[in-house]
Design a protein around this motif. Structure first.
Motif, PDB file in Angstrom:
ATOM      1  N   MET A   1       0.842  -1.207   0.000  1.00  0.00           N
ATOM      2  CA  MET A   1       0.000   0.000   0.000  1.00  0.00           C
ATOM      3  C   MET A   1       0.879   1.260   0.000  1.00  0.00           C
ATOM      4  O   MET A   1       0.788   2.093  -0.892  1.00  0.00           O
ATOM      5  CB  MET A   1      -0.894  -0.021   1.259  1.00  0.00           C
ATOM      6  N   LEU A   2       1.762   1.339   0.999  1.00  0.00           N
ATOM      7  CA  LEU A   2       2.642   2.509   1.093  1.00  0.00           C
ATOM      8  C   LEU A   2       3.534   2.594  -0.150  1.00  0.00           C
ATOM      9  O   LEU A   2       3.736   3.661  -0.722  1.00  0.00           O
ATOM     10  CB  LEU A   2       3.502   2.421   2.361  1.00  0.00           C
ATOM     11  N   LYS A   3       4.017   1.413  -0.564  1.00  0.00           N
ATOM     12  CA  LYS A   3       4.867   1.353  -1.744  1.00  0.00           C
ATOM     13  C   LYS A   3       4.101   1.853  -2.977  1.00  0.00           C
ATOM     14  O   LYS A   3       4.632   2.606  -3.788  1.00  0.00           O
ATOM     15  CB  LYS A   3       5.321  -0.088  -1.983  1.00  0.00           C
ATOM     16  N   GLY A   4       2.831   1.441  -3.077  1.00  0.00           N
ATOM     17  CA  GLY A   4       1.991   1.873  -4.185  1.00  0.00           C
ATOM     18  C   GLY A   4       1.819   3.380  -4.195  1.00  0.00           C
ATOM     19  O   GLY A   4       1.901   4.037  -5.237  1.00  0.00           O
ATOM     20  N   ILE A   5       1.585   3.943  -2.998  1.00  0.00           N
ATOM     21  CA  ILE A   5       1.409   5.391  -2.881  1.00  0.00           C
ATOM     22  C   ILE A   5       2.691   6.107  -3.321  1.00  0.00           C
ATOM     23  O   ILE A   5       2.651   7.096  -4.051  1.00  0.00           O
ATOM     24  CB  ILE A   5       1.022   5.784  -1.431  1.00  0.00           C
ATOM     25  N   LEU A   6       3.832   5.572  -2.884  1.00  0.00           N
ATOM     26  CA  LEU A   6       5.114   6.185  -3.262  1.00  0.00           C
ATOM     27  C   LEU A   6       5.333   6.136  -4.774  1.00  0.00           C
ATOM     28  O   LEU A   6       5.754   7.119  -5.372  1.00  0.00           O
ATOM     29  CB  LEU A   6       6.276   5.484  -2.535  1.00  0.00           C
TER      30      LEU A   6
END
Lengths: 164, 142
Positions: free
Chosen positions: B1-6
């Motif tokens: 999720m965080l990786k996707g946002i980044l």
């Protein structure tokens, strides 16, 4: 001023059209085959336009700086990031973040004057304007879901919900 | 999720960076030339990645209606218009107008079901969203 607005809108309309065309290719071929085709077509079209409008000036590149040659890598990086983002978050969430990041980065370039001809000071008005646009993007992308949820819960979607 | 946002944040930042970089390059060699060079180097790099990844066969391209092969050609006009707009009205205003036109165009195409897109009705929240974006631009320019 009007000229700038018109050109920006032409660019935006074409981005939408191009995205739809590219998605049609992407649905059948892989994303890297699509990217290669898209950039290849972009090169051919730009080269022809350059020959038409600039003539032999197309080849006078004496003011080239070395990094200009690798500027195209940014576009490839964009495709990689978008594919990864959409895979992890889904298209709605991912594109919302992409649009907001585009606008926020624009503000950074104007404010710092980096790579652009003139610095444009960051005023409270500009910041508020950008924030309202960001809210608009979120409502555009997610509004349907909220309304859908609200009607399922028998709760009407209030303007408060939409304006969050 | 965080990786996707980044990834999504970086992708969006790079889209704007590309416009600004093209703007910078255009001062030295001209706008059409800037578009040509960027697309050429991008094409070469993408072709190299394609050679390594081999994610989709080129044979599948035959199944794509020929019209859609030419989507990439719009890039020349997009780059020219965006770079020239940045020179007239700055980056933020340009990107804001670009995004509004982009969403409105998608809006129209979706509602008509053009170009093989699944036909979708225009909804009230979408109109409110575009309205807010226009209001934002007006505030931006006050």
């Amino acid at each position: 001023m009007i000229m700038g607005i018109l050109l920006a809108m032409v660019a935006g309309a074409l981005v939408s059209l191009q995205t739809i065309f590219n998605n049609q290719v992407n649905a059948r071929a892989g994303s890297w085959a699509t990217t290669t085709l898209v950039l290849g077509m972009g090169f051919i079209a730009s080269f022809i336009a350059s020959l038409i409008f600039e003539g032999s000036g197309t080849f006078s590149l004496q003011h080239m700086k070395p990094w200009y040659w690798i500027s195209g890598a940014i576009g490839v990086g964009v495709v990689f990031c978008l594919v990864q983002g959409i895979k992890r978050l889904g298209p709605t969430f991912a594109t919302s973040i992409v649009l907001i990041a585009q606008l926020s980065t624009a503000l950074v370039f104007d404010t710092t004057g980096w790579l652009v001809a003139q610095k444009i000071a960051l005023t409270p008005g500009k910041l508020i304007g950008v924030l309202v646009i960001v809210v608009g993007i979120i409502v555009y992308k997610f509004g349907d879901r909220w309304v859908g949820k609200a009607s399922r819960n028998k709760k009407p979607a209030t303007s408060h919900t939409l304006g969050q | 999720m965080l990786k996707g946002i980044l990834f999504a944040l970086l992708g969006g930042a790079c889209i704007t960076l590309q416009g600004v970089a093209n703007n910078r390059i255009s001062y030295d060699i001209g706008t059409w030339q800037a578009a040509t060079i960027t697309q050429l180097t991008g094409f070469i790099l993408a072709a190299i990645v394609l050679a390594f990844v081999r994610d989709g066969s080129w044979k599948d391209m035959r199944q794509v209606p020929a019209l859609y092969w030419f989507g990439g050609a719009f890039a020349s006009v997009i780059i020219f218009s965006e770079v020239t707009a940045i020179q007239y009205i700055g980056v933020t205003f340009t990107i804001a107008m670009l995004l509004i036109a982009q969403l409105c165009m998608t809006f129209v195409i979706d509602s008509r079901g053009w170009f093989g897109v699944l036909r979708r009705k225009i909804t009230v929240p979408q109109c409110i969203g575009v309205g807010l974006m226009i209001a934002g631009v007006l505030i931006l320019k006050l």
